[in-house]
Write a protein that holds these residues in place. Sequence first.
Motif, mmCIF file in Angstrom:
data_model
loop_
_atom_site.group_PDB
_atom_site.id
_atom_site.type_symbol
_atom_site.label_atom_id
_atom_site.label_comp_id
_atom_site.label_asym_id
_atom_site.label_seq_id
_atom_site.Cartn_x
_atom_site.Cartn_y
_atom_site.Cartn_z
ATOM 1 N N UNK A 1 0.840 -1.214 0.000
ATOM 2 C CA UNK A 1 0.000 0.000 0.000
ATOM 3 C C UNK A 1 0.871 1.258 0.000
ATOM 4 N N UNK A 2 0.510 2.225 -0.853
ATOM 5 C CA UNK A 2 1.295 3.459 -0.923
ATOM 6 C C UNK A 2 1.155 4.244 0.389
ATOM 7 N N UNK A 3 2.278 4.705 0.899
ATOM 8 C CA UNK A 3 2.239 5.419 2.183
ATOM 9 C C UNK A 3 2.574 6.909 2.043
ATOM 10 N N UNK A 4 2.542 7.399 0.791
ATOM 11 C CA UNK A 4 2.912 8.806 0.567
ATOM 12 C C UNK A 4 1.672 9.704 0.611
ATOM 13 N N UNK A 5 1.792 10.832 1.276
ATOM 14 C CA UNK A 5 0.663 11.779 1.366
ATOM 15 C C UNK A 5 0.559 12.568 0.059
ATOM 16 N N UNK A 6 -0.669 12.555 -0.530
ATOM 17 C CA UNK A 6 -0.884 13.255 -1.800
ATOM 18 C C UNK A 6 -1.954 14.340 -1.611
ATOM 19 N N UNK A 7 -2.007 15.254 -2.590
ATOM 20 C CA UNK A 7 -3.064 16.264 -2.594
ATOM 21 C C UNK A 7 -4.411 15.538 -2.619
ATOM 22 N N UNK A 8 -5.395 16.021 -1.887
ATOM 23 C CA UNK A 8 -6.770 15.485 -1.811
ATOM 24 C C UNK A 8 -6.897 14.234 -0.939
ATOM 25 N N UNK A 9 -5.804 13.750 -0.372
ATOM 26 C CA UNK A 9 -5.893 12.602 0.547
ATOM 27 C C UNK A 9 -6.617 13.011 1.823
ATOM 28 N N UNK A 10 -7.322 12.059 2.413
ATOM 29 C CA UNK A 10 -7.933 12.283 3.717
ATOM 30 C C UNK A 10 -6.851 12.000 4.765
ATOM 31 N N UNK A 11 -6.662 12.923 5.704
ATOM 32 C CA UNK A 11 -5.623 12.708 6.718
ATOM 33 C C UNK A 11 -6.187 12.905 8.125
ATOM 34 N N UNK A 12 -5.574 12.224 9.067
ATOM 35 C CA UNK A 12 -5.905 12.429 10.478
ATOM 36 C C UNK A 12 -4.777 13.273 11.063
ATOM 37 N N UNK A 13 -5.137 14.427 11.616
ATOM 38 C CA UNK A 13 -4.123 15.276 12.245
ATOM 39 C C UNK A 13 -4.267 15.094 13.748
ATOM 40 N N UNK A 14 -3.222 14.540 14.333
ATOM 41 C CA UNK A 14 -3.290 14.232 15.753
ATOM 42 C C UNK A 14 -2.378 15.176 16.529
ATOM 43 N N UNK A 15 -2.971 15.912 17.483
ATOM 44 C CA UNK A 15 -2.186 16.812 18.335
ATOM 45 C C UNK A 15 -2.320 16.277 19.758
ATOM 46 N N UNK A 16 -1.498 16.746 20.695
ATOM 47 C CA UNK A 16 -1.622 16.229 22.064
ATOM 48 C C UNK A 16 -3.026 16.436 22.644
ATOM 49 N N UNK A 17 -3.765 17.426 22.165
ATOM 50 C CA UNK A 17 -5.088 17.736 22.738
ATOM 51 C C UNK A 17 -6.265 17.188 21.945
ATOM 52 N N UNK A 18 -6.135 17.160 20.606
ATOM 53 C CA UNK A 18 -7.303 16.816 19.773
ATOM 54 C C UNK A 18 -6.913 16.113 18.494
ATOM 55 N N UNK A 19 -7.895 15.455 17.894
ATOM 56 C CA UNK A 19 -7.681 14.838 16.580
ATOM 57 C C UNK A 19 -8.654 15.448 15.588
ATOM 58 N N UNK A 20 -8.173 15.612 14.369
ATOM 59 C CA UNK A 20 -9.004 16.213 13.320
ATOM 60 C C UNK A 20 -8.878 15.353 12.071
#
Length: 247
Positions: A1-20
């Motif tokens: 499976x490709x593991x490279x982040x591309x334009x239009x990919x859905x991503x999870x942004x995880x910070x110490x306080x919250x996830x987006x």
Amino acid sequence: MNNTIKDKDLVLISTPKRRYITRVEKGKSFFTKQGVLKFNDIIGQEFGTKVDTHYVLKPSLNDFILYGLKRETQIIYPKESGQIILKLDLANGMKVFECGTGSGALSLFLARAIEPDGVLFTYEKEKVFYQNAKMNIENAGSGKNIKFFNHDIEKGIDEKDFDAAFVDLKEPHKYIEWLRTILKKGSVLGMLVPTTNQVSAILKKCEKHFFDIQIIEVLMREYIPNPTRLRPKDIMVGHTGYLVFAR
Ligand SMILES: C[S@@+](CC[C@H](N)C(=O)[O-])C[C@H]1O[C@@H](n2cnc3c(N)ncnc32)[C@H](O)[C@@H]1O
């Protein structure tokens, strides 16, 4: 499976306080309480990359449902979905019935469990919910093996011979007799209801038409991952619903 982040990919942004959960947009930025994440800084990097305090991860289905799904209705939480997949004994190739689609949270798990050859037939009577669920499922990158119907099951359906069925409705007991007619003999029916009164109503109906009845509750307690002060989180989800399964 490709593991490279591309334009239009859905991503999870995880910070110490919250996830987006968001979609990568070339040239744009994402603002969190911890600061700003420029999408150009992550395009071409691997998932798992850290920029300042932001981890950029590939969202799991669990992540998508908790942080990315637009909720127009009550949803079935991943802690129940796992049990539902197990008890319905879902596998590739099965034909599965679901009502109501609601926001599409459970549909995502059911469809994944039976792909690539299985088909989920999901019914939702409210147009707004039906449209929202379709949008959620498309956003999650799923839906190839889902047939959506904006339809009230009170009117009956054209399909039958299902290998399994799950209903998440206010009064599932009303449909027990009918559900038996659309299921293959011996197949599993599952239901989720929030109160014990509803479980009793189901049991009264099931007596005549189903056997092998099981009622379960899924309690999940999460721990704070601190090795020196390991203990449960102060707050937990106390109640979601009762799961009833029968064949
Ligand atoms: C609690 S929600 C389902 C949530 C869904 N399981 C999820 O995880 O997102 C119940 C849904 O059933 C739908 N519904 C209720 N009665 C129905 C019927 N007779 N036919 C079709 N849909 C129905 C409602 O409009 C509502 O959207």
